[in-house]
Design a protein around this motif. Structure first.
Motif, mmCIF file in Angstrom:
data_model
loop_
_atom_site.group_PDB
_atom_site.id
_atom_site.type_symbol
_atom_site.label_atom_id
_atom_site.label_comp_id
_atom_site.label_asym_id
_atom_site.label_seq_id
_atom_site.Cartn_x
_atom_site.Cartn_y
_atom_site.Cartn_z
ATOM 1 N N ASP A 6 0.811 -1.220 0.000
ATOM 2 C CA ASP A 6 0.000 0.000 0.000
ATOM 3 C C ASP A 6 0.841 1.264 0.000
ATOM 4 N N PHE A 7 0.373 2.265 -0.722
ATOM 5 C CA PHE A 7 1.095 3.537 -0.797
ATOM 6 C C PHE A 7 0.058 4.656 -0.928
ATOM 7 N N PRO A 8 -0.571 5.058 0.166
ATOM 8 C CA PRO A 8 -1.602 6.091 0.102
ATOM 9 C C PRO A 8 -1.026 7.490 -0.071
ATOM 10 N N LEU A 9 -1.778 8.322 -0.757
ATOM 11 C CA LEU A 9 -1.417 9.727 -0.975
ATOM 12 C C LEU A 9 -2.433 10.603 -0.258
ATOM 13 N N ARG A 10 -1.955 11.458 0.637
ATOM 14 C CA ARG A 10 -2.849 12.316 1.413
ATOM 15 C C ARG A 10 -2.777 13.766 0.936
ATOM 16 N N LEU A 11 -3.948 14.311 0.674
ATOM 17 C CA LEU A 11 -4.050 15.739 0.408
ATOM 18 C C LEU A 11 -4.397 16.413 1.718
ATOM 19 N N LEU A 12 -3.563 17.306 2.169
ATOM 20 C CA LEU A 12 -3.703 17.868 3.506
ATOM 21 C C LEU A 12 -4.811 18.908 3.577
ATOM 22 N N SER A 13 -4.862 19.809 2.617
ATOM 23 C CA SER A 13 -5.866 20.869 2.559
ATOM 24 C C SER A 13 -6.060 21.183 1.077
ATOM 25 N N ALA A 14 -7.072 20.571 0.492
ATOM 26 C CA ALA A 14 -7.228 20.601 -0.956
ATOM 27 C C ALA A 14 -7.360 22.023 -1.501
ATOM 28 N N ALA A 15 -6.732 22.246 -2.637
ATOM 29 C CA ALA A 15 -6.793 23.533 -3.334
ATOM 30 C C ALA A 15 -7.202 23.290 -4.779
ATOM 31 N N PRO A 16 -7.838 24.258 -5.431
ATOM 32 C CA PRO A 16 -8.237 24.079 -6.841
ATOM 33 C C PRO A 16 -7.072 23.705 -7.743
ATOM 34 N N SER A 17 -5.861 24.125 -7.412
ATOM 35 C CA SER A 17 -4.682 23.785 -8.211
ATOM 36 C C SER A 17 -4.362 22.294 -8.152
ATOM 37 N N GLN A 18 -4.972 21.571 -7.236
ATOM 38 C CA GLN A 18 -4.752 20.139 -7.142
ATOM 39 C C GLN A 18 -5.773 19.338 -7.951
ATOM 40 N N THR A 19 -6.633 20.025 -8.656
ATOM 41 C CA THR A 19 -7.532 19.369 -9.593
ATOM 42 C C THR A 19 -6.695 18.723 -10.684
ATOM 43 N N SER A 20 -6.801 17.405 -10.819
ATOM 44 C CA SER A 20 -5.927 16.684 -11.723
ATOM 45 C C SER A 20 -6.350 15.217 -11.749
ATOM 46 N N VAL A 21 -5.673 14.442 -12.590
ATOM 47 C CA VAL A 21 -5.817 12.996 -12.546
ATOM 48 C C VAL A 21 -4.559 12.438 -11.893
ATOM 49 N N TYR A 22 -4.743 11.575 -10.920
ATOM 50 C CA TYR A 22 -3.633 11.035 -10.156
ATOM 51 C C TYR A 22 -3.426 9.567 -10.504
ATOM 52 N N PHE A 23 -2.172 9.219 -10.796
ATOM 53 C CA PHE A 23 -1.829 7.849 -11.130
ATOM 54 C C PHE A 23 -0.809 7.313 -10.136
ATOM 55 N N CYS A 24 -1.041 6.093 -9.732
ATOM 56 C CA CYS A 24 -0.100 5.360 -8.906
ATOM 57 C C CYS A 24 0.599 4.331 -9.789
ATOM 58 N N ALA A 25 1.875 4.115 -9.552
ATOM 59 C CA ALA A 25 2.635 3.150 -10.352
ATOM 60 C C ALA A 25 3.501 2.303 -9.445
ATOM 61 N N SER A 26 3.817 1.103 -9.899
ATOM 62 C CA SER A 26 4.732 0.251 -9.154
ATOM 63 C C SER A 26 5.631 -0.502 -10.116
ATOM 64 N N SER A 27 6.812 -0.870 -9.634
ATOM 65 C CA SER A 27 7.696 -1.729 -10.408
ATOM 66 C C SER A 27 8.459 -2.611 -9.443
ATOM 67 N N PHE A 28 8.975 -3.728 -9.971
ATOM 68 C CA PHE A 28 9.623 -4.708 -9.115
ATOM 69 C C PHE A 28 10.807 -4.098 -8.394
ATOM 70 N N ARG A 29 11.656 -3.465 -9.171
ATOM 71 C CA ARG A 29 12.780 -2.769 -8.542
ATOM 72 C C ARG A 29 12.951 -1.428 -9.234
ATOM 73 N N GLU A 30 14.136 -1.156 -9.737
ATOM 74 C CA GLU A 30 14.354 0.158 -10.329
ATOM 75 C C GLU A 30 13.381 0.392 -11.478
ATOM 76 N N MET A 31 13.116 1.647 -11.751
ATOM 77 C CA MET A 31 12.148 2.014 -12.769
ATOM 78 C C MET A 31 12.652 1.713 -14.174
ATOM 79 N N ASN A 32 13.823 1.077 -14.306
ATOM 80 C CA ASN A 32 14.240 0.629 -15.618
ATOM 81 C C ASN A 32 13.523 -0.649 -16.019
ATOM 82 N N THR A 33 12.893 -1.285 -15.052
ATOM 83 C CA THR A 33 12.030 -2.413 -15.371
ATOM 84 C C THR A 33 10.633 -1.890 -15.670
ATOM 85 N N GLU A 34 9.793 -2.742 -16.167
ATOM 86 C CA GLU A 34 8.454 -2.320 -16.550
ATOM 87 C C GLU A 34 7.689 -1.799 -15.343
ATOM 88 N N ALA A 35 7.114 -0.614 -15.474
ATOM 89 C CA ALA A 35 6.273 -0.039 -14.439
ATOM 90 C C ALA A 35 4.811 -0.271 -14.786
#
Lengths: 110, 113
Positions: free
Chosen positions: B73-102
């Motif tokens: 698990d890797f949760p992302l917390r928005l502390l005090s939301a602002a209109p500038s944080q309107t966006s699409v958020y993506f989470c990614a994972s890879s086995f080890r370094e990001m040179n492997t497939e994410a």
């Protein structure tokens, strides 16, 4: 990590071969070239990765010249479903996270 | 195979509210990261983690917190939301370094009004 430069957009027609070129003049010895594809409302998806010469998989081919300052992603016989944004990234094993540029928006027309 | 799962898919917040975007992966990947994507733009790195208990800042960390208490698990917390944080958020994972497939989640579309 080296910065990449690629065309903002390209148009093609179904059945054609599409080549998207990426420039990475400052690529380092330990760097690889990696391409991701992103469809609307989806996360990016890994397509292909290479270090030098040519790499081919079931989706695409990647051509990298000897000086490695550029690379070309080749999509054979595109279909409408290949309409997407294609990102060229420089990656390595030094612990860096992925760095995305603006990508190339490919539009495939019937 | 579930891969990378993000919840919720859509969220509307009022300015000043806080919330947590959830990300879970079932591939036993060490590396996890959060990106935001604004309209017509590429993805920008917010925070990342190279293993449980280890996090670091990316390109645009202000206004966000993360923690990595488990590998999954890797949760992302928005502390005090602002209109500038309107966006699409993506989470990614890879086995080890990001040179492997994410592997990326399907994204969370956040609107702050």
């Amino acid at each position: 990590l080296a910065k990449t430069t690629q065309p903002i957009s390209m148009d093609s027609y179904e059945g054609q071969e599409v080549n998207i070129t990426c420039s990475h003049n400052n690529i380092a010895t330990n760097d690889y070239i990696t391409w991701y594809q992103q469809f609307p409302s989806q996360g990016p998806r890994f397509i292909i990765q290479g270090y030098k010469t040519k790499v081919t998989n079931e989706v695409a081919s990647l051509f990298i010249p000897a000086d490695r300052k550029s690379s070309t992603l080749s999509l054979p016989r595109v279909s409408l479903s290949d309409t997407a944004v294609y990102y060229c990234l420089v990656t390595n094993n030094a612990g860096n996270m992925l760095t995305f540029g603006g990508g190339t928006r490919l539009m495939v027309k019937p | 195979n579930a891969g990378v799962t993000q919840t919720p898919k859509f969220q509307v917040l009022k300015t000043g509210q806080s919330m947590t975007l959830q990300c879970a992966q079932d591939m036993n990947h060490e590396y996890m990261s959060w990106y935001r994507q604004d309209p017509g733009m590429g993805l920008r790195l917010i925070h990342y983690s190279v293993g449980a208990g280890i996090t670091d800042q990316g390109e645009v960390p202000n206004g966000y917190n993360v923690s990595r208490s488990t590998t999954e698990d890797f949760p992302l917390r928005l502390l005090s939301a602002a209109p500038s944080q309107t966006s699409v958020y993506f989470c990614a994972s890879s086995f080890r370094e990001m040179n492997t497939e994410a592997f990326f989640g399907q994204g969370t579309r956040l609107t702050v009004v």
